[in-house]
Design an enzyme around this catalytic site. Structure first.
Site, PDB file in Angstrom:
ATOM      1  N   CYS A  40      50.045  71.518 -39.810  1.00  0.00           N
ATOM      2  CA  CYS A  40      49.553  72.276 -38.653  1.00  0.00           C
ATOM      3  C   CYS A  40      48.050  72.495 -38.701  1.00  0.00           C
ATOM      4  CB  CYS A  40      50.334  73.571 -38.443  1.00  0.00           C
ATOM      5  SG  CYS A  40      50.359  74.677 -39.817  1.00  0.00           S
ATOM      6  N   HIS A  61      57.852  77.216 -35.707  1.00  0.00           N
ATOM      7  CA  HIS A  61      57.428  75.919 -35.151  1.00  0.00           C
ATOM      8  C   HIS A  61      58.243  74.841 -35.863  1.00  0.00           C
ATOM      9  CE1 HIS A  61      53.156  77.537 -34.123  1.00  0.00           C
ATOM     10  NE2 HIS A  61      53.819  77.366 -32.999  1.00  0.00           N
ATOM     11  N   ASN A 113      53.936  85.979 -36.999  1.00  0.00           N
ATOM     12  CA  ASN A 113      55.074  85.342 -37.649  1.00  0.00           C
ATOM     13  C   ASN A 113      55.296  86.060 -38.980  1.00  0.00           C
ATOM     14  OD1 ASN A 113      54.018  83.853 -40.057  1.00  0.00           O
ATOM     15  ND2 ASN A 113      52.782  82.773 -38.546  1.00  0.00           N
ATOM     16  N   ASN A 123      48.738  73.130 -32.952  1.00  0.00           N
ATOM     17  CA  ASN A 123      49.262  73.945 -31.854  1.00  0.00           C
ATOM     18  C   ASN A 123      48.453  73.834 -30.564  1.00  0.00           C
ATOM     19  OD1 ASN A 123      49.902  76.208 -34.455  1.00  0.00           O
ATOM     20  ND2 ASN A 123      51.443  75.010 -33.402  1.00  0.00           N
ATOM     21  N   ARG A 142      58.520  79.914 -29.913  1.00  0.00           N
ATOM     22  CA  ARG A 142      57.210  79.719 -29.286  1.00  0.00           C
ATOM     23  C   ARG A 142      57.295  78.873 -28.005  1.00  0.00           C
ATOM     24  NH1 ARG A 142      53.062  80.885 -33.035  1.00  0.00           N
ATOM     25  NH2 ARG A 142      53.861  82.544 -34.370  1.00  0.00           N
ATOM     26  N   ASP A 161      43.347  81.734 -35.651  1.00  0.00           N
ATOM     27  CA  ASP A 161      44.394  80.717 -35.827  1.00  0.00           C
ATOM     28  C   ASP A 161      44.033  79.369 -35.211  1.00  0.00           C
ATOM     29  OD1 ASP A 161      46.174  82.071 -37.449  1.00  0.00           O
ATOM     30  OD2 ASP A 161      47.367  82.884 -35.796  1.00  0.00           O
TER      31      ASP A 161
HETATM   32  N1  ARG Z   1      49.426  82.150 -37.662  1.00  0.00           N
HETATM   33  C1  ARG Z   1      49.730  80.994 -36.891  1.00  0.00           C
HETATM   34  C2  ARG Z   1      50.802  81.318 -35.854  1.00  0.00           C
HETATM   35  O1  ARG Z   1      51.667  82.091 -36.164  1.00  0.00           O
HETATM   36  C3  ARG Z   1      50.165  79.873 -37.785  1.00  0.00           C
HETATM   37  C4  ARG Z   1      50.413  78.610 -37.027  1.00  0.00           C
HETATM   38  C5  ARG Z   1      50.871  77.492 -37.896  1.00  0.00           C
HETATM   39  N2  ARG Z   1      51.133  76.384 -37.097  1.00  0.00           N
HETATM   40  C6  ARG Z   1      52.202  75.572 -37.187  1.00  0.00           C
HETATM   41  N3  ARG Z   1      52.270  74.594 -36.349  1.00  0.00           N
HETATM   42  N4  ARG Z   1      53.125  75.773 -38.049  1.00  0.00           N
HETATM   43  O2  ARG Z   1      50.784  80.843 -34.758  1.00  0.00           O
END
Ligand code: ARG
Length: 295
Positions: free
Chosen positions: A285, A189, A33, A87, A160, A81
């Protein structure tokens, strides 16, 4: 005289309960991301790792101070992660829908989260673990936010989660959903740009959504309950917040947002989450709520 037999383990969560993943295996080593900064991490990995440990401890304290219970599982080497358990799945009404990740870098997390959920099944706290249909991706509570005021789930898709995921969630949990397309990779997200507070207020970042998405939000939430996050609030990952009663736990906010929430009766508990923001994540998250009931 007889010795009291110890009571069997409670089969229900006794307080609002969050799953957290211990960050010993956390780092920022790839980019999936636009916020992720492996270069910055690489300048001082030991320093960042120490900071991550203390940030994680502070988050746990803030959640407990807000009245929550915390369940911590270990991370897995090579799956940095995993510290973002939002997630890993969606847990509603004692049923866990296991995530399927879009990016190969995170796909190894699914078996680890399955094992964590099976652990709760073994303790009688969750009834079953459900699998997504083949070919569908869905990144857990990061793209599914329960709104207890309106009795529906807000679901994100696009970067995603598959466009078909919201309908599967609706059918699986027998709930109403609102589908929000995420318009940009920066807000990949739903939880990066949308947060429902216990009083029904919605803190959101309008530019993360399409025109249709914005219309749907405004049609569903009355104007007096909508709180717009600024560019700065969004970039600090303050929309990625955990709210319990009148407490809102979030990455260190600007004064403006603290004031806006205070006027509405909320107390902000700021947590310095900088090492996790280097991966594009904040308070919400880093948690997964386990005890939510839809009815
Ligand atoms: N580096 C992780 C990704 O890109 C960060 C996830 C953060 N999660 C969230 N639900 N915002 O998947």
């Amino acid at each position: 005289m007889t010795t009291a037999i110890p009571a069997s383990r409670p089969a229900t969560f006794l307080a609002p309960t969050f799953l957290l993943v211990e960050p010993s295996h956390y780092d920022v080593s790839y980019t999936i991301n636009p916020w992720m900064q492996p270069g910055v991490w690489a300048e001082d990995p030991d320093g960042h790792r120490r900071e991550a440990q203390s940030a994680f401890a502070s988050l746990g304290e803030a959640l407990r101070a807000a009245g929550a219970q915390v369940e911590i599982v270990d991370g897995v080497a090579g799956l940095p992660d995993m510290v973002f358990p939002a997630n890993g799945g969606i847990v509603l009404d004692r049923r866990a829908l296991l995530a399927r990740f879009r990016h190969p870098q995170r796909q190894g997390e699914a078996p680890a989260f399955r094992a964590a959920f099976e652990g709760f099944v073994a303790r009688g706290l969750i009834d079953e673990v459900i699998t997504l249909p083949a070919g569908m991706t869905q990144e857990g509570a990061g793209d599914c936010i329960w709104d207890r005021t309106r009795k529906l789930a807000w679901t994100g898709y696009g970067p995603r989660s598959s466009p078909g995921a919201p309908a599967f969630i609706a059918e699986t949990f027998d709930i109403e959903v609102r589908r929000l397309e995420l318009a940009t990779d920066r807000f990949y997200h739903l939880d990066t740009c949308f947060c429902v507070l216990p009083g029904g207020e919605v803190l959101y970042y309008p530019r993360a959504f399409s025109r249709e998405g914005n219309a749907l939000i405004r049609d569903t939430v009355s104007a007096d309950l909508l709180i717009e996050a600024s560019d700065d609030d969004a970039a600090r990952f303050c929309v990625n917040a955990v709210a319990l009663d009148r407490s809102v736990v979030m990455a260190t906010p600007a004064e403006r947002l603290v004031g806006v929430l205070r006027e509405r009766g909320y107390t902000v508990s700021p947590v310095a989450l900088d090492p996790f923001i280097l991966s594009g994540g904040g308070a919400y998250c880093m948690t997964l709520r386990l005890d939510l009931r839809t009815r």
